[in-house]
Design an enzyme around this catalytic site. Structure first.
Site, PDB file in Angstrom:
ATOM      1  CG  ASP A  99      -2.249   0.308   0.883  1.00 17.23           C
ATOM      2  OD1 ASP A  99      -2.536   1.385   0.306  1.00 17.23           O
ATOM      3  OD2 ASP A  99      -3.083  -0.536   1.213  1.00 17.23           O
ATOM      4  CG  ASP A 200      -4.856   5.374   0.920  1.00 10.87           C
ATOM      5  OD1 ASP A 200      -5.827   4.301   1.008  1.00 10.87           O
ATOM      6  OD2 ASP A 200      -4.866   6.327   1.506  1.00 10.87           O
ATOM      7  CD  GLU A 250      -8.951   4.006  -1.981  1.00 12.31           C
ATOM      8  OE1 GLU A 250     -10.067   3.728  -1.281  1.00 12.31           O
ATOM      9  OE2 GLU A 250      -8.035   4.693  -1.372  1.00 12.31           O
ATOM     10  CG  HIS A 323      -9.042  -1.913   3.820  1.00  8.59           C
ATOM     11  ND1 HIS A 323      -8.965  -1.795   2.684  1.00  8.59           N
ATOM     12  CD2 HIS A 323      -8.645  -0.843   4.368  1.00  8.59           C
ATOM     13  CE1 HIS A 323      -8.314  -0.502   2.405  1.00  8.59           C
ATOM     14  NE2 HIS A 323      -8.126   0.075   3.398  1.00  8.59           N
ATOM     15  CG  ASP A 324     -11.483   1.407   3.336  1.00  6.84           C
ATOM     16  OD1 ASP A 324     -11.185   1.353   4.354  1.00  6.84           O
ATOM     17  OD2 ASP A 324     -11.046   1.849   2.112  1.00  6.84           O
TER      18      ASP A 324
HETATM   19  C1  GLC Z   1      -8.370   4.854   1.717  1.00  5.02           C
HETATM   20  C2  GLC Z   1      -8.113   3.625   2.434  1.00  5.02           C
HETATM   21  C3  GLC Z   1      -8.876   3.933   3.645  1.00  5.02           C
HETATM   22  C4  GLC Z   1      -8.381   4.934   4.244  1.00  5.02           C
HETATM   23  C5  GLC Z   1      -8.192   6.147   3.626  1.00  5.02           C
HETATM   24  C6  GLC Z   1      -7.480   7.463   4.109  1.00  5.02           C
HETATM   25  O1  GLC Z   1      -9.673   4.902   1.167  1.00  5.02           O
HETATM   26  O2  GLC Z   1      -8.421   2.366   1.907  1.00  5.02           O
HETATM   27  O3  GLC Z   1      -8.700   2.411   4.639  1.00  5.02           O
HETATM   28  O4  GLC Z   1      -9.097   5.135   5.590  1.00  5.02           O
HETATM   29  O5  GLC Z   1      -7.986   5.894   2.346  1.00  5.02           O
HETATM   30  O6  GLC Z   1      -6.066   6.805   4.037  1.00  5.02           O
END
Ligand code: GLC
Ligand code: CA
Length: 553
Positions: A99, A200, A250, A323-324
């Site tokens: 990540d 991310d 992402e 995980h979100d």
């Molecule tokens: C992304 C991650 C999430 C995190 C956010 C801020 O969306 O997947 O878990 O809280 O970024 O870093």
């Protein structure tokens, strides 16, 4: 033009380290724990492990608040452990994608500590500082995790920007030194031998001037900012293009047109996008904090639009959860009976794994793990959920405690973060100690041990699906078309390439359906590649999924 890349044929498995496997009894999953389970992953047949953050972090946001990019959190182990994980993965032909969280750092990162010291700190411009506006925040921008996106800082009286928690200050990507520092850190990891990055919230790194202006608006104004593609092309030139790696962005808020840039075959940015349109399919009042269930018509429309929209131009990620997100089977399938849990988990997997894109399996999904029956707020660990509770229950009185708990059970991120269920022992075999978050009580029946040797288990079914992808190139390259787009209960589609054709039929309901019209679209001389029932009859039974492979009709 579409070119061959290993990551187009790969299946990715996401490990959330804190909840995967504890090796030393402190209740927290760790790197040695992952190493001890690596043969499980190899057996499953996946190619790539996406490792959620294991870096040094105060852990305000599950490790997405990093205080040192080149150190491992003691919760997870040491750099030696990390090297060993890489080595053990590579020995088995598995790749590791880390990540990369560089939209923001932790407020405990040395860069931010220095930045906040004074207005003329050499690192002042590494973050985004503004004066208040008439004694108030610089503007009305709110954080993704509730409350203002600006926090005043004592040393200078100025405010810093944080699109997420206040402990996650945003880096200023306009500053060339910031970008060079990030690239240098990336090279360091790549030189160590990692196989790529999951980036991310990478669509948020370039902030539009308007969003920061005194009349600027909400957090999501910061997606797809004016310089994001310039930054990613620079990153590609200076770092990524020098290695054979997979990169996945992402990209919240990405449109199909934007995705063609981020994940385009010839745009020189990233390997693929990871986009969220489907994850908004059941939002409503208060965003995700509502009780709405999705409509299949919307799900079909969204998935199909991305299949056809990107074809020939850009590469997509396929996922039901991460995980979100809440657990896939609870959200898109049916976890109200054991039979439907198993059937619908397999049906969902079929529906997704036969599409174009790189499939992602979130840990436990391959077992059909479900949402958690959270009972009280003291069981919740997630900062997003706790902040939302504070806002919606305590400050705005929109929901009562009970109403909010029901919404947390449906949509909260902690549903995905309960420990992996390995065995029917106490704590599901995750830890000998006290787990950092509760283990789902259904680990007694839903666990990897019980499924490993059962040919009818969800786990065995995932193994079959992955093998099919390896065997039939049409699953990777075939072009997509929907069958019966107007059907609100059945999702059916075809993939075709030259004379070959694949037909996927999924009953998304708990009812037995008659669809005689589908007979006529079954490919010629078709072979049934997979089905979640032992034999066929002439109805579509609850959550039935079938895949046929043959010649074009
Ligand atoms: C992304 C991650 C999430 C995190 C956010 C801020 O969306 O997947 O878990 O809280 O970024 O870093
Ligand atoms: Ca541990």
């Amino acid at each position: 033009m579409e070119i061959h890349n290993w990551w187009k044929e790969a299946v990715v498995y996401q490990v959330y380290p804190r909840s995967f496997q504890d090796s030393n009894g402190d209740g927290i999953g760790d790197i040695q724990g992952i190493i001890s389970r690596i043969d499980y992953l190899k057996e499953l047949g996946i190619d790539v492990i996406w490792l959620s953050p294991v870096y040094q972090s105060p852990n305000v946001d599950g490790g997405y608040d990093i205080s040192d990019y080149q150190a491992i959190s003691p919760d997870f182990g040491t750099m030696r452990d990390m090297e060993q994980l890489l080595q053990q993965a590579h020995l088995r032909g598995l790749r590791i994608v880390m990540d990369l969280v560089v939209n923001h750092t932790s407020d405990q990162h040395a860069w931010f500590i220095e930045s906040r010291e004074s207005k003329d700190s050499p690192k002042r411009d590494w973050y985004i500082w503004r004066d208040g506006c008439g004694g108030k925040h610089p503007n009305l921008m709110t954080s993704v995790f509730s409350g203002p996106a600006w926090t005043p800082d004592e040393a200078t009286g100025q405010y810093y920007l944080h699109l997420f928690a206040k402990e996650q200050p945003d880096l200023n990507w306009e500053n060339n030194e910031v970008r060079q520092a990030v690239y240098k850190m990336m090279r360091w990891w790549l030189d160590m031998g990692i196989d790529g990055f999951r980036m991310d919230v990478i669509s948020m790194i370039s902030k539009p001037a308007g969003a920061l202006a005194s009349d600027g608006g909400k957090g999501l104004d910061c997606v797809n900012g004016p310089r994001v593609h310039e930054y990613l092309r620079e990153m590609n030139r200076e770092v990524l293009s020098r290695y054979d790696v997979m990169t996945v962005g992402e990209t919240p808020g990405v449109t199909i047109e934007e995705a063609k840039k981020y994940g385009g075959y010839d745009t020189g940015e990233l390997s693929m996008v990871f986009q969220f349109e489907l994850m908004d399919v059941d939002t409503g009042a208060c965003g995700k904090w509502n009780q709405r269930r999705y409509a299949l018509a919307d799900l079909k429309r969204i998935l199909s639009r991305w299949q056809t929209g990107l074809e020939g131009h850009a590469w997509n990620s396929l996922f039901w959860s991460n995980h979100d997100q809440p657990r896939a089977v609870s959200r898109f399938g049916d976890d109200t009976s054991e039979e439907n849990r198993v059937l619908s988990a397999k049906m969902l997997a079929t529906c997704l794994h036969m599409m174009q894109g790189t499939p992602y399996i979130y840990q436990g999904e391959e077992l059909g793990m479900t949402n958690m029956p959270f009972d009280g707020l003291e069981e919740i660990r997630d900062v997003e959920t706790l902040n939302a509770y504070e806002e919606l229950v305590c400050q705005k009185y929109i929901y009562t405690h009970d109403e909010m708990m029901a919404r947390i059970r449906k949509s909260g991120r902690d549903n995905a973060r309960t420990p992996m269920q390995w065995t029917n022992a106490s704590n599901g075999g995750f830890t000998d100690g006290a787990p950092w978050i509760g283990v789902n009580p259904n680990c007694e029946s839903v666990n990897a041990d019980a499924q490993r040797d059962d040919p009818d288990s969800v786990l065995s079914y995932y193994k079959q699906l992955i093998r099919l992808r390896k065997k039939h190139p049409i699953i990777v390259s075939g072009s997509y078309s929907q069958v019966c787009p107007g059907d609100d209960e059945v999702f059916a589609y075809k993939r075709s390439i030259d004379d070959a054709e694949l037909l996927v039929v999924c009953n998304f309901t708990a009812n037995t359906l008659e669809r005689p019209e589908l007979e006529s679209v079954i490919p010629k001389d078709a072979e049934l590649l997979i089905c979640n029932y032992p034999s066929l009859n002439n109805t579509l039974r609850p959550f039935e999924a079938r895949v046929y492979f043959g010649r074009a009709t």
